[in-house]
Scaffold this active site. Structure first.
Site, PDB file in Angstrom:
ATOM      1  N   HIS A 472      -9.058 -13.319 -13.548  1.00  0.00           N
ATOM      2  CA  HIS A 472      -9.826 -13.557 -12.322  1.00  0.00           C
ATOM      3  C   HIS A 472      -9.020 -13.221 -11.074  1.00  0.00           C
ATOM      4  O   HIS A 472      -9.471 -12.456 -10.209  1.00  0.00           O
ATOM      5  CB  HIS A 472     -10.277 -15.028 -12.274  1.00  0.00           C
ATOM      6  CG  HIS A 472     -10.977 -15.417 -11.024  1.00  0.00           C
ATOM      7  ND1 HIS A 472     -12.351 -15.482 -10.924  1.00  0.00           N
ATOM      8  CD2 HIS A 472     -10.513 -15.768  -9.785  1.00  0.00           C
ATOM      9  CE1 HIS A 472     -12.697 -15.841  -9.695  1.00  0.00           C
ATOM     10  NE2 HIS A 472     -11.593 -16.024  -8.990  1.00  0.00           N
ATOM     11  N   GLU A 473      -7.844 -13.800 -10.967  1.00  0.00           N
ATOM     12  CA  GLU A 473      -7.031 -13.559  -9.772  1.00  0.00           C
ATOM     13  C   GLU A 473      -6.622 -12.093  -9.666  1.00  0.00           C
ATOM     14  O   GLU A 473      -6.493 -11.556  -8.563  1.00  0.00           O
ATOM     15  CB  GLU A 473      -5.803 -14.465  -9.772  1.00  0.00           C
ATOM     16  CG  GLU A 473      -6.118 -15.950  -9.665  1.00  0.00           C
ATOM     17  CD  GLU A 473      -6.963 -16.304  -8.455  1.00  0.00           C
ATOM     18  OE1 GLU A 473      -6.879 -15.601  -7.418  1.00  0.00           O
ATOM     19  OE2 GLU A 473      -7.732 -17.280  -8.534  1.00  0.00           O
ATOM     20  N   HIS A 476      -9.118 -10.141  -7.743  1.00  0.00           N
ATOM     21  CA  HIS A 476      -8.864 -10.189  -6.293  1.00  0.00           C
ATOM     22  C   HIS A 476      -7.770  -9.190  -5.917  1.00  0.00           C
ATOM     23  O   HIS A 476      -7.859  -8.506  -4.889  1.00  0.00           O
ATOM     24  CB  HIS A 476      -8.403 -11.591  -5.880  1.00  0.00           C
ATOM     25  CG  HIS A 476      -9.480 -12.619  -5.820  1.00  0.00           C
ATOM     26  ND1 HIS A 476     -10.633 -12.473  -5.085  1.00  0.00           N
ATOM     27  CD2 HIS A 476      -9.563 -13.847  -6.396  1.00  0.00           C
ATOM     28  CE1 HIS A 476     -11.380 -13.555  -5.207  1.00  0.00           C
ATOM     29  NE2 HIS A 476     -10.748 -14.409  -6.009  1.00  0.00           N
ATOM     30  N   HIS A 479      -9.035  -5.729  -5.723  1.00  0.00           N
ATOM     31  CA  HIS A 479      -9.806  -5.564  -4.491  1.00  0.00           C
ATOM     32  C   HIS A 479      -8.860  -5.274  -3.325  1.00  0.00           C
ATOM     33  O   HIS A 479      -9.102  -4.379  -2.505  1.00  0.00           O
ATOM     34  CB  HIS A 479     -10.614  -6.841  -4.237  1.00  0.00           C
ATOM     35  CG  HIS A 479     -11.755  -6.677  -3.302  1.00  0.00           C
ATOM     36  ND1 HIS A 479     -12.575  -7.731  -2.926  1.00  0.00           N
ATOM     37  CD2 HIS A 479     -12.234  -5.598  -2.631  1.00  0.00           C
ATOM     38  CE1 HIS A 479     -13.497  -7.290  -2.094  1.00  0.00           C
ATOM     39  NE2 HIS A 479     -13.308  -6.016  -1.884  1.00  0.00           N
TER      40      HIS A 479
END
Length: 683
Positions: A472-473, A476, A479
């Site tokens: 998940h991290e 980020h 991105h």
């Protein structure tokens, strides 16, 4: 202190502008901030003193060029203050908080600057600008207006005071929570009390105790959320109860770390600020500049999901109670601290899965290199090479150089995996350097987790939840790495709060993707792959316990909304009573399913950036679930799919309306049906 003796006052000479943390000391930060404030004010003054009429170049672009030193110092400091908040850094943070708020307001509320932005905005239709430039004008105008730049001088003075008070209170909240979380770490006298934990977890608890001078004992630190990963394994019910009780009592014990008066004052001041800005509540103020638009839209979604989630949680609780009644010699009523332990028993009975037993297949280094990194390589063509020559802000943080498939370099990725007393709870990504063509900067991003570090010589074996957090991290981080924009205002994850979680949630899909899982899920001793039959059972169990998981999340999201839909004169009463009434209102007041965060340790909304915005995780998950459907329909883990997602969504950063970017990628608006199916709420 001269420029020569303060390494923050000159651009770093390290690759990608990585701050020279080996030379930076705590006493360097405040002088650097003061110099950066002064330089930024001078830059703004030069913009407002221009005699010629406002243009995009002399106003908007000049504004984007300003503040470079402040951005550099801020990124360097706030990376450290969240991940390695020593007492010296905490002292800097407390002194800095009101100064930073005052400086932000001095720029954002500057009447002369606002007038110039208004003039450019008024002639936008006649300007020869590209799409990013046009959107930049719109965003600066909208954000300054939203922040209060159009208020009269008296109102601005009051607003500035409120912002400074809120900044100080948020810093206090975070400090209290960190201190009390450390203070409430649970000490056990014997390994028998921790029966059920593996050798690595026991060695980690022994190491943590030793670091605090508690030789021969065991210390269990607390994660940010209400529960604890160990609750699924601990056989001793009293040990489970002690951990849960400690977790839920954080920052609410009538001592110096009590956050109850802090958070109620934050709520009051936020409501007063919203009223000053013309909004009925802080939630109305926040959502007005998000994709949701209004608190009513958020409430409709949360209520739509709460009833089926609570229904499913009640059914799950009944199944747990059946296990207790049939297996325990002295049956008892299942309580919150029992949920995870007996959930694993039900999972094992229904799906023949013991998630704790999977840990030997999730060795951290292999998960990182053969899972997280490898999936990104397959999808986007990027590769990762560790840079042992580059020093991050803490010895435990590792630096990797990221390159594109054609060999061109992209930026740096920093991973800080392990928990420590000086690190705040939870997991997060933040930029250390933001990409911008205007400034000629490439991205440097960091992921922080809070995995317990085992003793020397022991492997780091992750839980499935920790594997999910890492993927998940890293979403980020991608991105932040992939966004290619001209203007720093749009760099990386600078998108609407209720959109920012979407790319990270999408990246979770690769955890159980066959060709990814086959490479990283291998036994750390035998190299045996995870049994395909177990993988199939994991997939079959994806909706298992989703009533509980969805309910605890929605309860926290609703608490956030409840606090922040109050007006400035509302009487909240005591915090516990307010929480109980709010959760009863939405039907999520089951004592066996406590909220994921109670108010006194709800850092996302009282010391982070999610105030009135914690709903954004489920809001973004609508887009995420719909996107997973698209990948499955279009061949899954392919470079063609990765290039489309990178170019049309991740790569635009904040330089276009996020829902417009989504439509460009997906070909239509998102549909909610895939989310309801994923969480088992469609029945």
């Amino acid at each position: 202190m001269t420029d020569e003796t303060n390494p923050l006052l000159q651009p770093s000479t390290l690759p990608y502008g990585l701050p020279d943390y080996a030379r930076i000391r705590p006493e360097h930060y405040l002088p650097a901030f003061r110099a950066a404030f002064e330089e930024h004010r001078a830059e703004i003054s030069r913009i407002t003193m221009v005699r010629s009429m406002p243009t995009f170049e002399n106003t908007i672009e000049a504004l984007e060029r300003s503040g470079e030193l402040l951005d550099r110092v801020s990124h360097a400091f706030y990376t450290v203050s969240s991940a390695d908040a020593t007492p010296e850094i905490q002292a800097v943070d407390e002194e800095l908080a009101p100064l930073m708020a005052a400086h932000h307001d001095a720029v954002t509320l500057d009447g002369a600057l606002y007038w110039r932005v208004q003039q450019v905005h008024a002639q936008l239709a006649d300007l020869d600008l590209d799409a990013e430039q046009r959107y930049l004008v719109e965003r600066h105008h909208r954000e300054m207006t939203h922040a209060g730049a159009g208020l009269d001088d008296e109102a601005k003075a009051r607003l500035t005071l409120l912002n400074q008070q809120l900044s100080t209170l948020s810093t206090t909240f975070e400090r209290n929570l960190l201190n009390d979380t450390n203070d409430l770490a649970v000490v056990f006298d014997s390994a028998e009390e921790l029966a059920g934990l593996g050798s690595g977890e026991l060695s980690a608890a022994a190491r943590a105790a030793q670091e605090r001078g508690l030789d021969g004992r065991f210390l269990v630190s607390l994660p940010l959320f209400t529960g604890h990963p160990y609750l699924a394994q601990l056989r001793d019910r009293e040990s489970r109860r002690r951990i849960m009780e400690a977790s839920r009592s954080r920052a609410s014990r009538d001592d110096a770390n009590d956050n109850r008066p802090v958070l109620t004052e934050i709520v009051r001041l936020r409501a007063e600020r919203a009223a000053l800005l013309g909004y009925p509540s802080h939630a109305a103020y926040v959502t007005a500049d998000e994709t949701a638009g209004t608190p009513e839209a958020v409430e409709r979604m949360l209520r739509q999901l709460a009833a089926p989630a609570a229904r499913n949680a009640r059914a799950e609780l009944a199944a747990l109670q059946e296990i207790v009644d049939s297996e325990e010699s002295e049956p008892f009523t299942v309580e919150a601290h029992d949920w995870a332990f007996y959930t694993e028993k039900v999972r094992a009975a229904r799906y023949d899965i013991d998630t704790a037993a999977l840990r030997p297949w999730f060795e951290a280094e292999r998960v990182l290199r053969d899972g997280v990194f490898a999936a990104a390589t397959r999808l986007y063509g990027v590769t990762f090479a560790e840079r042992h020559d580059l020093v991050a802000y803490h010895p435990g943080a590792r630096v990797f150089e990221v390159s594109n498939e054609d060999g061109s370099t992209l930026g740096l990725y920093v991973l800080d995996l392990y928990t420590r007393d000086s690190k705040r709870g939870g997991a997060w990504m933040n930029p250390i350097v933001s990409q911008s063509r205007l400034r000629g900067t490439a991205p440097v991003v960091v992921n922080n987790l809070n995995v317990v570090q085992p003793g020397a010589g022991e492997p780091t074996l992750l839980t499935l939840d920790e594997v999910t957090t890492l993927f998940h991290e890293f979403g980020h981080a991608l991105h932040g790495l992939f966004a290619v924009v001209t203007y720093p205002h749009f760099s990386g994850t600078n998108v609407f709060r209720d959109f920012v979680e979407f790319p990270s949630q999408v990246n979770e899909m690769w955890i159980l993707w066959p060709e990814v899982l086959a490479d990283y899920a291998r036994h750390h001793e035998t190299d045996e792959p995870l049994n395909p039959a177990i993988v199939e059972r994991l997939r079959a169990a994806e909706t298992f316990d989703q009533g509980h998981a969805t309910s605890e999340y929605l309860a926290a999201a609703w608490l956030d909304q409840a606090w922040h839909t109050l007006g400035p004169d509302a009487d909240t009463g005591d915090v516990a009573s307010f929480e109980a009434a709010a959760l009863a209102d939405i039907g999520l007041d089951d004592p066996a399913v406590p909220t994921r965060y109670s108010s006194t340790y709800f850092a996302h909304v009282f010391s982070g950036g999610y105030s009135a915005g914690y709903y954004s995780y489920i809001w973004s998950e609508v887009l995420d679930a719909d996107t997973v459907e698209w990948f499955r329909e279009n061949g899954g883990l392919t470079r063609e799919n990765g290039d489309r997602f990178r170019e049309r969504l991740l790569g635009v950063g904040g330089s276009k309306d996020p829902l417009e970017a989504y439509r460009d990628f997906r070909g239509r608006d998102a549909e909610i049906a895939p989310l309801l199916k994923r969480r088992g709420l469609d029945g």
